[in-house]
Scaffold this motif. Structure first.
Motif, short mmCIF file in Angstrom:
data_model
loop_
_atom_site.label_atom_id
_atom_site.label_comp_id
_atom_site.label_asym_id
_atom_site.label_seq_id
_atom_site.Cartn_x
_atom_site.Cartn_y
_atom_site.Cartn_z
N ASN A 1 -3.30 -1.32 -1.51
CA ASN A 1 -3.52 -1.54 -2.95
C ASN A 1 -3.74 -3.01 -3.26
O ASN A 1 -4.49 -3.37 -4.16
N TYR A 2 -3.00 -3.87 -2.53
CA TYR A 2 -2.95 -5.26 -2.93
C TYR A 2 -2.71 -6.13 -1.70
O TYR A 2 -1.97 -5.74 -0.79
N GLY B 1 0.82 -1.22 0.00
CA GLY B 1 0.00 0.00 0.00
C GLY B 1 0.84 1.25 0.00
O GLY B 1 2.07 1.20 0.07
#
Ligand code: UTP
Length: 294
Positions: free
Chosen positions: A187-188, A176
């Motif tokens: 983000n992931y 992130g």
């Protein structure tokens, strides 16, 4: 914004790493000196403002229900034998919060355990604390640090810490953008990636604040790593619909779900406590001398 007043504590796992101790006894009931691990976790939640504790249990977990219930026979017997000081200690365990229990009928993973709690959580944000991770911070309990971030952004918050690259395959890993010290916009997310594929070394450590939208995501998430319904995968799906944050938790962390972490936790606690400190310190020094000589 709704307040976080409920916590889900999944304790339905088999605890295979502690067999044979866990054949009929929950691993969460194993003591750190004289207090079961699960009591430390409930105390952390209560000190953070949680009022209702939802245990997701399984077979052989009755001892957890009994631990958080009144024990009138024991209280009577303690009174009769003049051990009143223990009566208060055992009674306050049951008075800490409202305790509710729901069974996960099949152990299909952490995500499935959280989904099992849906009828008891309802349409509210809630905390999740894993029953085998201890986080010690007397001033700011671990989960309260996440509640603070939730109060700011109104979205899910994952408790993280930095781990070494080699350890990424033991954790859910988060990537992130740092937006404040220790806080990232995620983000992931990926569950237990091989070190060569890990997007970062920021690992989820058994503390979450989740919005109720996680339940829809869990229902749509296919079974993942290890054939289990993974909470990390459902969070990745949720991430497509709403923001998720992570927060580096400040405090001392013990992973009591494995033997070495458990032994270390007992030694650390025993060295902190006044009634055990001197004995354990002398014992360690003595053993160290013996080992040097051998
Ligand atoms: P773990 O995988 O660490 O716990 O799950 P485990 O399965 O009990 O232990 P081992 O690996 O067999 O030794 C993390 C947490 O999620 C709960 C566990 O009880 C533990 O607190 N859990 C896991 C569930 O409640 N249900 C599941 O289906 C899986």
């Amino acid at each position: 914004m709704k307040e976080v007043k409920k916590a889900v504590i999944p304790v339905a796992g088999f605890g295979t790493r502690f067999l044979p101790a866990t054949k009929a006894t929950p691993k969460e009931m194993m003591p750190i000196v004289d207090k079961p691990i699960i009591q430390y976790i409930v105390e952390e939640a209560v000190a953070s403002g949680i009022e209702t504790i939802i245990f997701v249990t399984g077979r052989h977990k009755r001892a957890i229900e009994d631990h958080f219930d009144y024990s009138p026979e024991l209280e009577y017997s303690l009174m009769k034998s003049g051990k009143e000081e223990y009566v208060e200690i055992i009674r306050q365990i049951s008075d800490m919060a409202d305790f509710v229990f729901i069974r996960q009928k099949e152990q299909l993973g952490l995500g499935h355990a959280v989904l099992t709690a849906e009828p008891l959580v309802g349409d509210e944000p809630f905390a999740v604390l894993l029953g085998d991770e201890l986080i010690i911070n007397e001033e700011k309990p671990g989960i309260s640090q996440l509640i603070e971030v939730y109060q700011k952004f109104g979205k899910s918050v994952l408790g993280t810490t930095e781990v070494s690259k080699e350890e990424t395959n033991k954790y859910g890993i988060v990537d992130g953008n740092l937006i404040e010290e220790g806080i990232r916009l995620v983000n992931y997310l990926v569950e237990k990636p091989d070190p060569s594929e890990a997007p970062s070394t920021s690992a989820i450590i058994g503390r979450y604040i989740l919005t109720p939208n996680i339940f829809e995501s869990l229902k749509k998430t296919p079974f993942g790593k290890g054939g289990e319904l993974q909470l990390t995968d459902a969070l990745m799906n949720l991430r497509g619909k709403e923001a998720i944050y992570s927060k580096d938790i400040e405090g001392v962390r013990h992973d009591t779900g494995n033997k070495l972490g458990y032994i270390k936790a007992i030694i650390d606690f025993a060295l902190e406590r006044e009634d055990t400190r001197d004995f354990v310190k002398d014992l360690i020094l003595q053993k160290a001398d013996q080992l040097k000589g051998s």
